[in-house]
Design a protein around this motif. Sequence first.
Motif, mmCIF file in Angstrom:
data_model
loop_
_atom_site.group_PDB
_atom_site.id
_atom_site.type_symbol
_atom_site.label_atom_id
_atom_site.label_comp_id
_atom_site.label_asym_id
_atom_site.label_seq_id
_atom_site.Cartn_x
_atom_site.Cartn_y
_atom_site.Cartn_z
ATOM 1 N N THR A 146 0.802 -1.244 0.000
ATOM 2 C CA THR A 146 0.000 0.000 0.000
ATOM 3 C C THR A 146 0.822 1.275 0.000
ATOM 4 O OG1 THR A 146 -0.136 0.257 2.417
ATOM 5 C CG2 THR A 146 -1.721 -1.248 1.370
ATOM 6 N N GLY A 147 2.115 1.208 0.295
ATOM 7 C CA GLY A 147 2.940 2.409 0.345
ATOM 8 C C GLY A 147 2.741 3.257 1.587
ATOM 9 N N GLN A 148 2.132 2.705 2.641
ATOM 10 C CA GLN A 148 1.853 3.472 3.854
ATOM 11 C C GLN A 148 2.856 3.128 4.955
ATOM 12 O OE1 GLN A 148 -0.860 5.709 3.425
ATOM 13 N NE2 GLN A 148 -0.689 4.770 1.384
ATOM 14 N N ARG A 149 3.198 4.138 5.758
ATOM 15 C CA ARG A 149 4.017 3.954 6.954
ATOM 16 C C ARG A 149 3.083 3.955 8.161
ATOM 17 N NH1 ARG A 149 8.662 1.833 5.079
ATOM 18 N NH2 ARG A 149 9.809 3.266 3.710
ATOM 19 N N ILE A 150 3.246 2.961 9.022
ATOM 20 C CA ILE A 150 2.275 2.784 10.110
ATOM 21 C C ILE A 150 2.953 2.785 11.473
ATOM 22 C CG2 ILE A 150 0.659 1.518 8.655
ATOM 23 C CD1 ILE A 150 1.680 -1.077 9.984
ATOM 24 N N GLU A 151 2.127 2.975 12.503
ATOM 25 C CA GLU A 151 2.538 2.815 13.884
ATOM 26 C C GLU A 151 1.715 1.676 14.476
ATOM 27 O OE1 GLU A 151 2.079 6.511 15.918
ATOM 28 O OE2 GLU A 151 3.623 7.540 14.724
ATOM 29 N N LEU A 152 2.408 0.647 14.970
ATOM 30 C CA LEU A 152 1.701 -0.528 15.478
ATOM 31 C C LEU A 152 1.144 -0.288 16.868
ATOM 32 C CD1 LEU A 152 3.564 -3.832 14.557
ATOM 33 C CD2 LEU A 152 1.584 -2.782 13.482
ATOM 34 N N GLY A 153 -0.035 -0.845 17.096
ATOM 35 C CA GLY A 153 -0.658 -0.841 18.407
ATOM 36 C C GLY A 153 -0.626 -2.237 18.998
ATOM 37 N N GLU A 154 -1.718 -2.627 19.642
ATOM 38 C CA GLU A 154 -1.755 -3.903 20.347
ATOM 39 C C GLU A 154 -1.907 -5.089 19.397
ATOM 40 O OE1 GLU A 154 -5.260 -4.560 22.703
ATOM 41 O OE2 GLU A 154 -6.485 -3.312 21.383
ATOM 42 N N LEU A 155 -1.499 -6.238 19.903
ATOM 43 C CA LEU A 155 -1.749 -7.502 19.210
ATOM 44 C C LEU A 155 -3.222 -7.845 19.401
ATOM 45 C CD1 LEU A 155 -0.799 -10.080 17.776
ATOM 46 C CD2 LEU A 155 -0.076 -10.957 20.003
ATOM 47 N N LEU A 156 -3.963 -7.945 18.308
ATOM 48 C CA LEU A 156 -5.410 -8.162 18.393
ATOM 49 C C LEU A 156 -5.785 -9.631 18.513
ATOM 50 C CD1 LEU A 156 -6.705 -5.646 15.684
ATOM 51 C CD2 LEU A 156 -6.763 -5.379 18.177
ATOM 52 N N THR A 157 -5.209 -10.446 17.665
ATOM 53 C CA THR A 157 -5.596 -11.855 17.654
ATOM 54 C C THR A 157 -4.554 -12.667 16.893
ATOM 55 O OG1 THR A 157 -7.436 -13.374 17.211
ATOM 56 C CG2 THR A 157 -6.951 -11.766 15.511
ATOM 57 N N VAL A 158 -4.589 -13.969 17.092
ATOM 58 C CA VAL A 158 -3.815 -14.906 16.281
ATOM 59 C C VAL A 158 -4.794 -15.952 15.773
ATOM 60 C CG1 VAL A 158 -1.950 -16.589 16.213
ATOM 61 C CG2 VAL A 158 -1.707 -14.536 17.630
ATOM 62 N N GLN A 159 -4.963 -16.009 14.474
ATOM 63 C CA GLN A 159 -5.838 -17.011 13.870
ATOM 64 C C GLN A 159 -5.025 -18.255 13.517
ATOM 65 O OE1 GLN A 159 -7.604 -15.187 10.407
ATOM 66 N NE2 GLN A 159 -9.171 -14.131 11.595
ATOM 67 N N SER A 160 -5.583 -19.419 13.800
ATOM 68 C CA SER A 160 -4.962 -20.684 13.417
ATOM 69 C C SER A 160 -5.999 -21.484 12.642
ATOM 70 C CB SER A 160 -4.499 -21.453 14.657
ATOM 71 O OG SER A 160 -3.929 -22.696 14.299
ATOM 72 N N GLN A 161 -5.714 -21.749 11.369
ATOM 73 C CA GLN A 161 -6.687 -22.419 10.502
ATOM 74 C C GLN A 161 -5.992 -23.549 9.745
ATOM 75 O OE1 GLN A 161 -8.514 -19.748 7.700
ATOM 76 N NE2 GLN A 161 -10.095 -21.207 7.086
ATOM 77 N N HIS A 162 -6.637 -24.707 9.686
ATOM 78 C CA HIS A 162 -6.045 -25.903 9.096
ATOM 79 C C HIS A 162 -7.022 -26.504 8.094
ATOM 80 C CE1 HIS A 162 -4.384 -30.254 9.882
ATOM 81 N NE2 HIS A 162 -3.924 -29.750 8.760
ATOM 82 N N TRP A 163 -6.562 -26.723 6.866
ATOM 83 C CA TRP A 163 -7.411 -27.368 5.864
ATOM 84 C C TRP A 163 -6.540 -28.018 4.788
ATOM 85 C CZ3 TRP A 163 -6.217 -22.239 5.656
ATOM 86 C CH2 TRP A 163 -5.844 -21.696 4.431
ATOM 87 N N TYR A 182 -2.346 -7.310 14.126
ATOM 88 C CA TYR A 182 -2.135 -6.157 14.993
ATOM 89 C C TYR A 182 -3.112 -5.035 14.671
ATOM 90 C CZ TYR A 182 2.504 -8.172 15.966
ATOM 91 O OH TYR A 182 3.535 -8.996 16.334
ATOM 92 N N ALA A 183 -3.340 -4.169 15.649
ATOM 93 C CA ALA A 183 -3.961 -2.875 15.392
ATOM 94 C C ALA A 183 -2.854 -1.917 14.968
ATOM 95 C CB ALA A 183 -4.653 -2.353 16.640
ATOM 96 N N ALA A 184 -3.190 -0.958 14.120
ATOM 97 C CA ALA A 184 -2.187 0.015 13.681
ATOM 98 C C ALA A 184 -2.875 1.299 13.265
ATOM 99 C CB ALA A 184 -1.359 -0.536 12.520
ATOM 100 N N THR A 185 -2.127 2.382 13.325
ATOM 101 C CA THR A 185 -2.611 3.669 12.826
ATOM 102 C C THR A 185 -1.632 4.188 11.783
ATOM 103 O OG1 THR A 185 -1.484 4.855 14.614
ATOM 104 C CG2 THR A 185 -3.802 4.274 14.961
ATOM 105 N N CYS A 186 -2.127 5.047 10.929
ATOM 106 C CA CYS A 186 -1.294 5.682 9.909
ATOM 107 C C CYS A 186 -1.389 7.191 10.127
ATOM 108 C CB CYS A 186 -1.783 5.292 8.520
ATOM 109 S SG CYS A 186 -0.778 5.964 7.176
ATOM 110 N N PRO A 187 -0.382 7.803 10.761
ATOM 111 C CA PRO A 187 -0.466 9.228 11.080
ATOM 112 C C PRO A 187 -0.544 10.140 9.862
ATOM 113 C CG PRO A 187 1.270 8.142 12.354
ATOM 114 C CD PRO A 187 0.826 7.182 11.298
ATOM 115 N N GLU A 188 0.064 9.700 8.759
ATOM 116 C CA GLU A 188 0.070 10.526 7.547
ATOM 117 C C GLU A 188 -0.411 9.686 6.362
ATOM 118 O OE1 GLU A 188 3.930 12.227 7.054
ATOM 119 O OE2 GLU A 188 3.893 13.241 9.001
ATOM 120 N N PRO A 189 -1.708 9.427 6.285
ATOM 121 C CA PRO A 189 -2.227 8.593 5.183
ATOM 122 C C PRO A 189 -2.005 9.264 3.832
ATOM 123 C CG PRO A 189 -4.019 9.669 6.348
ATOM 124 C CD PRO A 189 -2.787 9.936 7.153
#
Length: 236
Positions: A146-163, A182-189
Amino acid sequence: MRTNVPGGLRVVAVRADGTRVAEARLGHGEHPDVVLGAAGWLVDTPVFATVVDDGALELGYRVRELDGIRPRDGVVPRDAGVGDDEVGEPYQRVAAYAVVTSGRGLLLTQFNSQTHVSGDWGLPGGGLDDGESPVEGVHREVWEETGQRIELGELLTVQSQHWVGRAPSGTLEDFHAVRIVYAATCPEPAEVVIHDVGGTTSDARWVPFDRIGDYPLSSSWRRLAALHELAARPGS
């Protein structure tokens, strides 16, 4: 087993006070809830995903003592057209993604025909490179897609899927996807730029929160609570 994390995965049970009370290897196709449940712990929420000195990727979970039935693995689903007697190549793929928000909305990417979900939308992110941490991987992938620079926030979830299903190449795979989100914000979108030419991203957009429901999300993201919460924001 083929994997993009040669050091392997390890799940770690952590009490509310930060004390590590259990750890175990996460094998191919295994779910963290089941592995830690077998050790007598009930998973509440993920708290870290870190590459440690021995090269393993540790997935840490806040836990409490399990009082009841232990979680169990279910039947491994198979894609349409894959027979019950067909054996796929085991492949465990660990990837990192981000729910990126800014004043312009939510950042979404569209899958192209190199995937089985061509035309669907999802979160920016992707598979980790050899030796790469989830934090490093998600920053790299968001920039490439996407060409965006981000600031990471909290770890939201870990998905584990098997097929079991066929890769775009036609190879039958016994596939274990581990998705670290993760959650993240982009200060300068900024306007989106797809740097990863030849990758699996055909489009990327800033989507207003009240328009998230207009975009067909792939199955792994349709059930993500964080996206439902954004779409339900007041005024959305």
